[in-house]
Scaffold this motif. Structure first.
Motif, PDB file in Angstrom:
ATOM      1  N   MET A  67       0.847  -1.188   0.000  1.00 34.39           N
ATOM      2  CA  MET A  67       0.000   0.000   0.000  1.00 34.39           C
ATOM      3  C   MET A  67       0.890   1.247   0.000  1.00 34.39           C
ATOM      4  SD  MET A  67      -2.638  -1.946   0.374  1.00 34.39           S
ATOM      5  CE  MET A  67      -3.978  -0.780   0.562  1.00 34.39           C
ATOM      6  N   ARG A  68       0.678   2.104  -0.989  1.00 37.33           N
ATOM      7  CA  ARG A  68       1.413   3.370  -1.049  1.00 37.33           C
ATOM      8  C   ARG A  68       0.404   4.506  -1.114  1.00 37.33           C
ATOM      9  NH1 ARG A  68       5.211   3.429  -5.919  1.00 37.33           N
ATOM     10  NH2 ARG A  68       6.124   5.171  -4.780  1.00 37.33           N
ATOM     11  N   LEU A  69       0.872   5.705  -0.738  1.00 40.60           N
ATOM     12  CA  LEU A  69      -0.014   6.868  -0.673  1.00 40.60           C
ATOM     13  C   LEU A  69       0.512   7.989  -1.558  1.00 40.60           C
ATOM     14  CD1 LEU A  69      -1.137   7.458   3.026  1.00 40.60           C
ATOM     15  CD2 LEU A  69      -2.504   6.712   1.090  1.00 40.60           C
ATOM     16  N   VAL A  76     -12.750  -0.663   3.756  1.00 42.87           N
ATOM     17  CA  VAL A  76     -11.424  -1.228   3.969  1.00 42.87           C
ATOM     18  C   VAL A  76     -10.560  -0.158   4.631  1.00 42.87           C
ATOM     19  CG1 VAL A  76      -9.442  -2.368   2.885  1.00 42.87           C
ATOM     20  CG2 VAL A  76     -11.707  -2.638   1.899  1.00 42.87           C
ATOM     21  N   ARG A  77      -9.622  -0.605   5.466  1.00 46.43           N
ATOM     22  CA  ARG A  77      -8.737   0.345   6.155  1.00 46.43           C
ATOM     23  C   ARG A  77      -7.289  -0.110   6.043  1.00 46.43           C
ATOM     24  NH1 ARG A  77      -9.961   0.538  12.175  1.00 46.43           N
ATOM     25  NH2 ARG A  77      -8.420  -1.124  12.305  1.00 46.43           N
ATOM     26  N   ALA A  78      -6.414   0.847   5.773  1.00 44.41           N
ATOM     27  CA  ALA A  78      -4.974   0.586   5.729  1.00 44.41           C
ATOM     28  C   ALA A  78      -4.288   1.376   6.835  1.00 44.41           C
ATOM     29  CB  ALA A  78      -4.398   0.973   4.375  1.00 44.41           C
ATOM     30  N   THR A  79      -3.170   0.860   7.325  1.00 39.79           N
ATOM     31  CA  THR A  79      -2.408   1.493   8.397  1.00 39.79           C
ATOM     32  C   THR A  79      -1.031   1.892   7.877  1.00 39.79           C
ATOM     33  OG1 THR A  79      -3.533   0.250  10.127  1.00 39.79           O
ATOM     34  CG2 THR A  79      -1.408   1.177  10.685  1.00 39.79           C
ATOM     35  N   HIS A 110      -0.155  -1.320   5.155  1.00 39.80           N
ATOM     36  CA  HIS A 110      -0.772  -2.629   4.959  1.00 39.80           C
ATOM     37  C   HIS A 110      -2.237  -2.553   5.380  1.00 39.80           C
ATOM     38  CE1 HIS A 110       0.366  -2.686   9.232  1.00 39.80           C
ATOM     39  NE2 HIS A 110      -0.661  -3.508   9.396  1.00 39.80           N
ATOM     40  N   ILE A 111      -3.051  -3.437   4.826  1.00 38.31           N
ATOM     41  CA  ILE A 111      -4.469  -3.503   5.177  1.00 38.31           C
ATOM     42  C   ILE A 111      -4.613  -4.190   6.530  1.00 38.31           C
ATOM     43  CG2 ILE A 111      -6.685  -4.534   4.554  1.00 38.31           C
ATOM     44  CD1 ILE A 111      -5.937  -4.151   1.640  1.00 38.31           C
TER      45      ILE A 111
END
Length: 384
Positions: free
Chosen positions: A241-243, A273-276, A256-257
């Motif tokens: 996961m990138r922003l 869904v949530r990513a940290t 990551h989720i």
């Protein structure tokens, strides 16, 4: 005279006929149709890393509203607004006078209860020694026992009242329950504070959550891909996961989720869904709109074509393909994700097919064209 006029008329008719015949004889031969030139590219396969993008909003991993548990006058604020604070830091002080007085009162009651209990115990001990000799009756002994038990309960009750008073007194000092960044104060010195008063709030910036929605169509597709990839040991946590931040730059940390909803929202047709993400430098704040780029941990060999070659009508998306005789054919295609300036082809084309990328406005199916090859620019992962 009449004969002369007829002769002149016939003469003019002969001249005009001669000119017409002459004109027909001198007419140029019809020109051959010009074959239009078009720029063509070749559908080609490349190793790519599948990606998907979602719009998300950042959210603090903890967001606490600071409220008092007692009523009283606010005496002091002990923090600087907007500062990063640690759990246990003193934030506010409420006037403790009333609660100190209540504590002192309950402590006095406790002393009385202890004294009554001690007297009751001594009387019970004396009665216990006199009972065998018949100096007191059994009924008197029962009363002494009852008195001892009642006074002991009174001590317990008084101790509980003292503990409650001490707890109320401790509430006059308001401490930070978590570490994070605190807001401005929503109350002023001298205000009468009640348990309903909102004094401030603290947000925990490390880690930072990003909430986003996955459409049910994409969800089913992803689940099918996971189920079909039996020979690949891949879990949802393996997705990278990138922003992309609001200014277009990429955030340094990958995430990551850590949460997937248990039902699809019937109103929006999406799954929560949530990513940290780690946010050690506190660059991200809650409430930002960001673009979440989800990358697969595996690479795939994909068929790619330029986006400029794709057209769309009522039948769907299509491209113009040239056969071996350089004749134009219309080909319906099913497309996947975009990679830079190219589009992934899921079906409808094969590796090596020649497709028209420029000059589409001057061709139609069945027409013969003069193809001019376009140089293929290899796709780079950084282009997406």
């Amino acid at each position: 005279m009449a004969g002369s006029s007829v002769s002149k008329t016939k003469l003019w008719m002969l001249v005009i006929s001669a000119l017409a015949i002459s004109a027909c004889g001198d007419a140029p031969a019809p020109q051959q149709a010009v074959i239009p030139s078009v720029i063509v590219n070749t559908a080609h396969k490349e190793m790519i890393t599948p990606k998907s993008e979602f719009v998300g909003r950042t959210r603090a991993s903890e967001d606490v509203v600071i409220k008092p548990q007692i009523q009283g006058q606010l005496l002091r604020r002990s923090y600087i607004e907007g500062d990063d604070i640690a759990a246990g830091d003193l934030l506010f002080e409420i006037d403790p006078s009333t609660y100190k007085a209540e504590l002192a009162q309950h402590q006095a009651v406790l002393k009385q209860a202890v004294a009554s209990r001690d007297v009751a115990v001594m009387n019970w001990e004396r009665g216990r020694r006199l009972l065998p000799d018949g100096m007191i009756s059994a009924q008197d002994m029962d009363e002494l026992t009852s008195r001892k038990l009642t006074t002991a309960a009174g001590v317990v009750q008084a101790e509980a009242a003292v503990d409650a008073a001490e707890l109320q007194l401790s509430y006059t000092k308001v401490y930070a329950p978590i570490s994070g960044r605190i807001s401005h104060s929503k109350v002023s010195i001298g205000d009468i504070i009640t348990p309903q008063s909102e004094m401030a709030n603290i947000v925990q910036l490390q880690p930072m959550w990003v909430n986003f929605q996955v459409a049910e169509k994409g969800l089913i597709t992803a689940q099918q891909q996971f189920s079909q990839a039996k020979n690949i040991d891949m879990k949802i946590e393996d997705l990278v996961m990138r922003l992309r931040l609001p200014n277009g730059t990429m955030f340094d940390e990958t995430g990551h989720i850590d949460f997937i909803g248990n039902r699809v929202d019937a109103t929006t047709g999406t799954l929560a869904v949530r990513a940290t993400f780690k946010n050690a430098n506190s660059l991200m704040l809650p409430g930002l709109f960001v673009t979440l780029v989800v990358e697969s941990p595996i690479t795939e060999n994909a068929l790619l074509i330029p986006q400029a070659s794709v057209q769309e009508d009522q039948q769907g998306r299509f491209v113009m393909v040239l056969n071996d005789q350089d004749e134009v054919q219309k080909r319906l295609v099913v497309l996947g994700d975009r990679f830079g300036v190219e589009w992934r082809v899921l079906s409808g084309l094969e590796d090596g097919d020649r497709i028209v990328v420029e000059g589409l406005q001057k061709i139609r199916p069945g027409m013969k064209v003069n193809p001019v090859e376009q140089e293929v620019v290899p796709f780079k992962e950084d282009d997406k």
